[in-house]
Write a protein that holds these residues in place. Structure first.
Motif, PDB file in Angstrom:
ATOM      1  N   ALA A  53       1.009  -1.225   0.010  1.00  0.00           N
ATOM      2  CA  ALA A  53       0.177   0.126  -0.122  1.00  0.00           C
ATOM      3  C   ALA A  53       0.764   1.444   0.016  1.00  0.00           C
ATOM      4  N   GLU A  54       2.071   1.358   0.812  1.00  0.00           N
ATOM      5  CA  GLU A  54       3.001   2.301   0.825  1.00  0.00           C
ATOM      6  C   GLU A  54       3.710   2.559  -0.414  1.00  0.00           C
ATOM      7  N   ARG A  55       3.994   1.524  -1.151  1.00  0.00           N
ATOM      8  CA  ARG A  55       4.663   1.691  -2.506  1.00  0.00           C
ATOM      9  C   ARG A  55       3.530   2.324  -3.651  1.00  0.00           C
ATOM     10  N   LYS A  56       2.306   1.608  -3.633  1.00  0.00           N
ATOM     11  CA  LYS A  56       1.235   2.117  -4.433  1.00  0.00           C
ATOM     12  C   LYS A  56       0.938   3.525  -4.353  1.00  0.00           C
ATOM     13  N   GLU A  57       0.954   4.041  -3.085  1.00  0.00           N
ATOM     14  CA  GLU A  57       0.765   5.504  -2.708  1.00  0.00           C
ATOM     15  C   GLU A  57       1.934   6.432  -3.283  1.00  0.00           C
ATOM     16  N   LEU A  58       3.241   5.906  -3.072  1.00  0.00           N
ATOM     17  CA  LEU A  58       4.517   6.436  -3.679  1.00  0.00           C
ATOM     18  C   LEU A  58       4.328   6.500  -5.206  1.00  0.00           C
ATOM     19  N   PHE A  59       3.975   5.665  -5.850  1.00  0.00           N
ATOM     20  CA  PHE A  59       3.771   5.352  -7.340  1.00  0.00           C
ATOM     21  C   PHE A  59       2.615   6.418  -8.075  1.00  0.00           C
ATOM     22  N   GLU A  60       1.420   6.254  -7.152  1.00  0.00           N
ATOM     23  CA  GLU A  60       0.487   7.213  -7.472  1.00  0.00           C
ATOM     24  C   GLU A  60       0.745   8.828  -7.380  1.00  0.00           C
ATOM     25  N   LYS A  61       1.667   9.083  -6.488  1.00  0.00           N
ATOM     26  CA  LYS A  61       1.870  10.529  -6.272  1.00  0.00           C
ATOM     27  C   LYS A  61       2.882  10.909  -7.458  1.00  0.00           C
ATOM     28  N   ALA A  62       3.698   9.936  -7.698  1.00  0.00           N
ATOM     29  CA  ALA A  62       4.791  10.199  -8.875  1.00  0.00           C
ATOM     30  C   ALA A  62       4.176  10.414 -10.269  1.00  0.00           C
ATOM     31  N   SER A  63       3.214   9.180 -10.201  1.00  0.00           N
ATOM     32  CA  SER A  63       2.290   9.485 -11.620  1.00  0.00           C
ATOM     33  C   SER A  63       1.697  10.618 -11.625  1.00  0.00           C
ATOM     34  N   ILE A  64       1.127  11.350 -10.653  1.00  0.00           N
ATOM     35  CA  ILE A  64       0.602  12.622 -10.742  1.00  0.00           C
ATOM     36  C   ILE A  64       1.503  13.812 -11.337  1.00  0.00           C
ATOM     37  N   LEU A  65       2.721  13.661 -10.820  1.00  0.00           N
ATOM     38  CA  LEU A  65       3.645  14.882 -11.219  1.00  0.00           C
ATOM     39  C   LEU A  65       4.369  14.294 -12.539  1.00  0.00           C
ATOM     40  N   SER A  66       4.687  13.138 -12.833  1.00  0.00           N
ATOM     41  CA  SER A  66       5.281  12.841 -14.076  1.00  0.00           C
ATOM     42  C   SER A  66       4.396  12.552 -15.352  1.00  0.00           C
ATOM     43  N   GLY A  67       3.261  12.316 -15.173  1.00  0.00           N
ATOM     44  CA  GLY A  67       2.437  11.745 -16.193  1.00  0.00           C
ATOM     45  C   GLY A  67       2.205  10.463 -16.623  1.00  0.00           C
ATOM     46  N   ILE A  68       3.351   9.589 -15.844  1.00  0.00           N
ATOM     47  CA  ILE A  68       3.452   8.070 -16.237  1.00  0.00           C
ATOM     48  C   ILE A  68       2.671   7.428 -15.334  1.00  0.00           C
ATOM     49  N   PRO A  69       1.737   6.705 -16.054  1.00  0.00           N
ATOM     50  CA  PRO A  69       0.816   5.859 -15.324  1.00  0.00           C
ATOM     51  C   PRO A  69       1.263   5.152 -14.041  1.00  0.00           C
ATOM     52  N   TRP A  70       0.735   5.186 -12.880  1.00  0.00           N
ATOM     53  CA  TRP A  70       1.469   4.307 -11.610  1.00  0.00           C
ATOM     54  C   TRP A  70       1.789   2.921 -12.057  1.00  0.00           C
ATOM     55  N   ALA A  71       0.857   2.395 -12.895  1.00  0.00           N
ATOM     56  CA  ALA A  71       1.059   0.968 -13.072  1.00  0.00           C
ATOM     57  C   ALA A  71       2.441   0.627 -13.766  1.00  0.00           C
ATOM     58  N   TYR A  72       2.722   1.579 -14.616  1.00  0.00           N
ATOM     59  CA  TYR A  72       4.136   1.388 -15.327  1.00  0.00           C
ATOM     60  C   TYR A  72       5.328   1.722 -14.354  1.00  0.00           C
ATOM     61  N   LEU A  73       5.100   2.620 -13.497  1.00  0.00           N
ATOM     62  CA  LEU A  73       6.174   2.858 -12.502  1.00  0.00           C
ATOM     63  C   LEU A  73       6.304   1.814 -11.665  1.00  0.00           C
ATOM     64  N   ALA A  74       5.162   1.255 -11.126  1.00  0.00           N
ATOM     65  CA  ALA A  74       5.104   0.068 -10.363  1.00  0.00           C
ATOM     66  C   ALA A  74       5.968  -1.323 -11.015  1.00  0.00           C
ATOM     67  N   ALA A  75       5.826  -1.422 -12.349  1.00  0.00           N
ATOM     68  CA  ALA A  75       6.051  -2.488 -13.120  1.00  0.00           C
ATOM     69  C   ALA A  75       7.482  -2.551 -13.305  1.00  0.00           C
ATOM     70  N   VAL A  76       8.167  -1.265 -13.566  1.00  0.00           N
ATOM     71  CA  VAL A  76       9.585  -1.173 -13.561  1.00  0.00           C
ATOM     72  C   VAL A  76      10.054  -1.470 -12.320  1.00  0.00           C
ATOM     73  N   ASP A  77       9.573  -0.955 -11.252  1.00  0.00           N
ATOM     74  CA  ASP A  77      10.135  -1.189 -10.008  1.00  0.00           C
ATOM     75  C   ASP A  77      10.109  -2.820  -9.634  1.00  0.00           C
ATOM     76  N   GLN A  78       8.966  -3.424  -9.997  1.00  0.00           N
ATOM     77  CA  GLN A  78       9.013  -4.880  -9.735  1.00  0.00           C
ATOM     78  C   GLN A  78       9.897  -5.545 -10.826  1.00  0.00           C
ATOM     79  N   TYR A  79      10.024  -5.352 -12.031  1.00  0.00           N
ATOM     80  CA  TYR A  79      10.934  -5.893 -12.933  1.00  0.00           C
ATOM     81  C   TYR A  79      12.628  -5.773 -12.391  1.00  0.00           C
TER      82      TYR A  79
END
Length: 349
Positions: A53-79
């Motif tokens: 939940a903490e990771r998802k919150e961070l990705f969602e906030k980063a998504s708002i600022l970068s315009g990159i979908p949170w799921a892609y940020l999470a996917a790169v991190d998981q890869y």
């Protein structure tokens, strides 16, 4: 007055959203400010929050600022997390698992390979960024690392096609891009990072038997070793997905007959062979969940398409790990025993 740096706003927003009614920071916000190697915090955290939940919150906030979908940020991190495991790279204990070698972070020609100055790092074309707003580009800081990766991912735009081009330019590997795309699809479809649950591939209420058959000799098609576990059951017993994942392959294989392959976010390929048929409507790129029926036990394989009955009905189940360049099989028997126990325990509750 000069505006606050783009990525430093991530930290500001994170802190503001994490202030409790008493005016103090929650454990979630405090952990964003620590270094991932030492996990040193200025005060003991109040409550340990769910890491996903903490990771998802961070990705969602980063998504708002970068315009990159949170799921892609999470996917790169998981890869990156899966590559850390497969390649035995250093794994930090922070929220993110994105890994940058020192030379990539500071710049290959940088005379100071421990440089943390964002300006000099940028001068030497290093990937390092200051995402926390403290004036330091620290490759062990979650926000700094996420800012660096977001910068890489958005170089030629942040639409999905652009993201894939940017990722290919970074990894120089179409396999890596495909895995990240698959992970992003799983996360976006399910809307969560809670995808660690598993299930036994057959209903535990059915009549079945299995033992460890890893490495046993096989003769059809040339001498080879058995890369999986055979679970013997009657024709028509449901075969179930063992994981949250994406259907990567479906169709006929001369060895496996009617088979299906599912990729999970741990970069593990779950292989099911010798099926008598598939669940209606299931197709490649579908997202499946643990316990979902994907087909039925059969005896297909060892010949041209449609061949069946050359051996007793059973499910061949295999697991394969990807290291970014190739895949190798590993013994699924311990995992099967674990998932079987978990399913039995659920029934007894």
């Amino acid at each position: 007055m000069k505006s606050r740096p783009f990525w430093s706003r991530v930290l500001v927003i994170s802190l503001l959203l994490s202030v409790t009614e008493s005016g103090t920071l929650s454990g979630s916000a405090a952990s964003h400010a620590v270094t991932s190697d030492q996990l040193v915090v200025p005060a003991p955290p109040k409550v340990t929050t769910n890491l996903n939940a903490e990771r998802k919150e961070l990705f969602e906030k980063a998504s708002i600022l970068s315009g990159i979908p949170w799921a892609y940020l999470a996917a790169v991190d998981q890869y990156e997390r899966t590559m850390n495991i497969a390649k035995k790279r250093p794994v930090h204990q922070g929220i993110t698992s994105i890994y940058f070698p020192e030379s990539d972070w500071v710049g290959l020609l940088n005379p100071d390979q421990l440089d943390t100055n964002p300006r000099s790092i940028s001068f030497f074309h290093g990937f390092g960024r200051d995402g926390s707003g403290d004036g330091v580009a620290d490759r062990n800081n979650d926000l700094d690392v996420l800012a660096a990766m977001a910068s890489i991912m958005s170089k030629k735009g942040n639409r999905e096609g652009n993201l894939q081009i940017n990722l290919w330019n970074y990894y120089q590997n179409s396999r890596s891009v495909e895995r990240i795309k698959q992970f992003a699809t799983i996360y976006a479809t399910l809307g969560t990072l809670e995808v660690g649950e598993h299930a036994f591939p057959l209903p535990v209420t059915s009549d079945y038997s299995y033992r460890s058959t890893w490495g046993d000799s096989r003769g059809w098609g040339g001498h080879r070793s058995h890369e999986g576990t055979d679970l013997f059951a009657n024709y028509g017993v449901p075969v179930r997905s063992t994981c949250f994942g994406i259907v990567e392959v479906k169709g006929w294989n001369p060895y496996g007959g009617w088979r299906i392959g599912i990729r999970d976010v741990n970069n593990i390929y779950h292989y099911y062979a010798h099926l008598s048929g598939y669940q209606k409507g299931i197709k490649e790129n579908d997202i499946v969940k643990p316990g979902q029926t994907i087909g039925w036990v059969g005896s297909s394989g060892y010949g041209k398409q449609g061949t069946s009955g050359k051996f007793p009905p059973h499910l061949h189940f295999g697991l394969y790990r990807d290291n970014g360049l190739t895949e190798w099989s590993f013994d699924p028997y311990p995992s099967l025993r674990k998932w079987e126990r978990e399913d039995l325990n659920k029934r007894h509750k």
